[in-house]
Motif scaffolding. Structure first.
Motif, short mmCIF file in Angstrom:
data_model
loop_
_atom_site.label_atom_id
_atom_site.label_comp_id
_atom_site.label_asym_id
_atom_site.label_seq_id
_atom_site.Cartn_x
_atom_site.Cartn_y
_atom_site.Cartn_z
N CYS A 51 -6.69 4.15 4.72
CA CYS A 51 -5.79 4.64 3.67
C CYS A 51 -6.16 5.42 2.51
O CYS A 51 -5.65 6.34 2.06
CB CYS A 51 -5.13 3.23 3.12
N CYS A 75 -4.92 0.30 0.29
CA CYS A 75 -5.80 -0.60 1.07
C CYS A 75 -7.03 -0.16 0.69
O CYS A 75 -7.38 0.88 0.54
CB CYS A 75 -5.43 -0.35 2.48
N CYS A 99 0.22 3.05 3.79
CA CYS A 99 0.55 2.55 5.05
C CYS A 99 1.95 1.58 4.85
O CYS A 99 2.57 1.62 5.99
CB CYS A 99 -0.33 1.88 5.77
N CYS A 135 1.00 -1.09 -0.07
CA CYS A 135 -0.11 0.09 0.05
C CYS A 135 0.73 1.29 0.08
O CYS A 135 1.75 1.34 0.83
CB CYS A 135 -0.87 0.11 1.32
ZN LIG Z 1 -2.65 1.04 3.69
#
Ligand SMILES: [Zn+2]
Length: 84
Positions: free
Chosen positions: A52, A47, A11, A8
């Motif tokens: 996110c 995500c 994150c 991702c």
């Molecule tokens: Zn994420």
């Protein structure tokens, strides 16, 4: 039984592709959302869970991943997948 994992852009966690939204830039420089995960081109992943997606714009996740500007409509399409 290793399933493909991708990171991702918000994150920086590795996740199963099924848990991520893929944005792809074709070799012609055209951006799109890629629900199938099979479109050719360079991909960036976020995500699916709302956190996110909400932070994506703040951290410029897509711009960093693609090293350049990302069209507003593509970013709006991602946001629309993030729930409220
Ligand atoms: Zn994420």
């Amino acid at each position: 039984m290793a399933r493909p994992q991708r990171m991702c852009v918000v994150c920086r966690t590795m996740k199963d592709k099924a848990e991520l939204i893929r944005v792809v830039r074709s070799k012609d420089g055209e951006f799109s959302l890629d629900p199938t995960g099979k479109m050719p081109g360079r991909g960036a992943y976020v995500c699916r869970d709302g956190d996110c997606i909400r932070r994506l714009e703040k951290v410029k996740g897509l711009e960093r991943a693609f090293k350049g500007a990302v069209p507003r409509d593509v970013k709006d399409a991602v946001q629309s997948l993030g729930g409220e």
